[in-house]
Design an enzyme around this catalytic site. Structure first.
Site, PDB file in Angstrom:
ATOM      1  N   GLU A  42      62.564 -41.686  -1.913  1.00 46.86           N
ATOM      2  CA  GLU A  42      61.608 -41.786  -2.599  1.00 46.86           C
ATOM      3  C   GLU A  42      60.102 -42.000  -1.740  1.00 46.86           C
ATOM      4  OE1 GLU A  42      61.873 -44.749  -5.719  1.00 46.86           O
ATOM      5  OE2 GLU A  42      63.314 -43.543  -6.823  1.00 46.86           O
ATOM      6  N   CYS A  62      65.234 -35.619  -4.319  1.00 45.20           N
ATOM      7  CA  CYS A  62      66.383 -36.007  -5.216  1.00 45.20           C
ATOM      8  C   CYS A  62      67.787 -36.028  -3.972  1.00 45.20           C
ATOM      9  CB  CYS A  62      66.691 -35.301  -6.122  1.00 45.20           C
ATOM     10  SG  CYS A  62      65.778 -35.521  -7.378  1.00 45.20           S
ATOM     11  N   GLU A  99      70.598 -34.619  -4.416  1.00 45.03           N
ATOM     12  CA  GLU A  99      71.150 -33.304  -4.349  1.00 45.03           C
ATOM     13  C   GLU A  99      70.632 -32.393  -3.290  1.00 45.03           C
ATOM     14  OE1 GLU A  99      70.300 -34.921  -6.807  1.00 45.03           O
ATOM     15  OE2 GLU A  99      70.874 -34.093  -8.886  1.00 45.03           O
ATOM     16  N   CYS A 127      68.149 -32.925 -11.891  1.00 53.17           N
ATOM     17  CA  CYS A 127      67.030 -32.223 -12.735  1.00 53.17           C
ATOM     18  C   CYS A 127      66.994 -31.160 -12.499  1.00 53.17           C
ATOM     19  CB  CYS A 127      65.863 -33.357 -11.870  1.00 53.17           C
ATOM     20  SG  CYS A 127      65.483 -32.572 -10.320  1.00 53.17           S
TER      21      CYS A 127
HETATM   22 ZN    ZN Z   1      66.844 -33.555  -8.621  1.00 52.72          ZN
END
Ligand code: ZN
Length: 141
Positions: free
Chosen positions: A48, A57, A59, A90
């Site tokens: 973040e 993210c 992934e 997401c």
């Molecule tokens: Zn994501």
């Protein structure tokens, strides 16, 4: 479908990567693990930023690590977080998975719940190499 021992190894690596997440804003660390077609596993954690939109993210971190290591073909990805239900990727990550034709998405949490979904069921609108993707993994099979 990939076998159970590989799924276990992927979830373990994702959980391990989750411990290294940088998640001071959401308080929700996430870990991931992508399986390259040659059997190599790459872990990734959420990273973040104070400027929230710059966050990445777990992934995508895992996939980008693999890409930077010259991998281009993948069999599956796992994502883990401390969530009530297995952690769902997401839309942005699904789009990146579609780019690299990653079909099997393993979603898990720390309680040991695991669900496996086809990317096309999670994100039917994902575009990119989608025509090849659908050709390889037709639902009419
Ligand atoms: Zn994501």
């Amino acid at each position: 479908m990939i076998n159970e021992s590989i799924i276990d190894a992927m979830v373990r690596m994702a959980r391990d990567a989750m411990q290294r997440a940088h998640a001071p804003y959401s308080g929700q660390p996430v870990g991931a693990c992508v399986l390259a077609s040659d059997g190599t596993l790459y872990g990734g954690c959420s990273v973040e930023n104070a400027s929230y939109g710059l966050s990445c993210c777990a992934e995508r971190v895992a996939i980008f690590r693999a890409i930077a290591d010259s991998k281009r073909e993948f069999d599956a990805i796992a994502v883990v977080a401390d969530t009530a239900e297995p952690c769902v990727p997401c839309g942005s990550c699904c789009q990146v998975m579609a780019e690299f034709k990653i079909r099997d998405v393993i979603m898990a949490n720390l309680k040991g719940d695991i669900e496996i979904a086809d990317l096309m069921d999670l994100a039917p609108c994902a575009t990119g190499k989608i025509h090849n993707f659908r050709g390889l993994h037709s639902h009419e099979e």
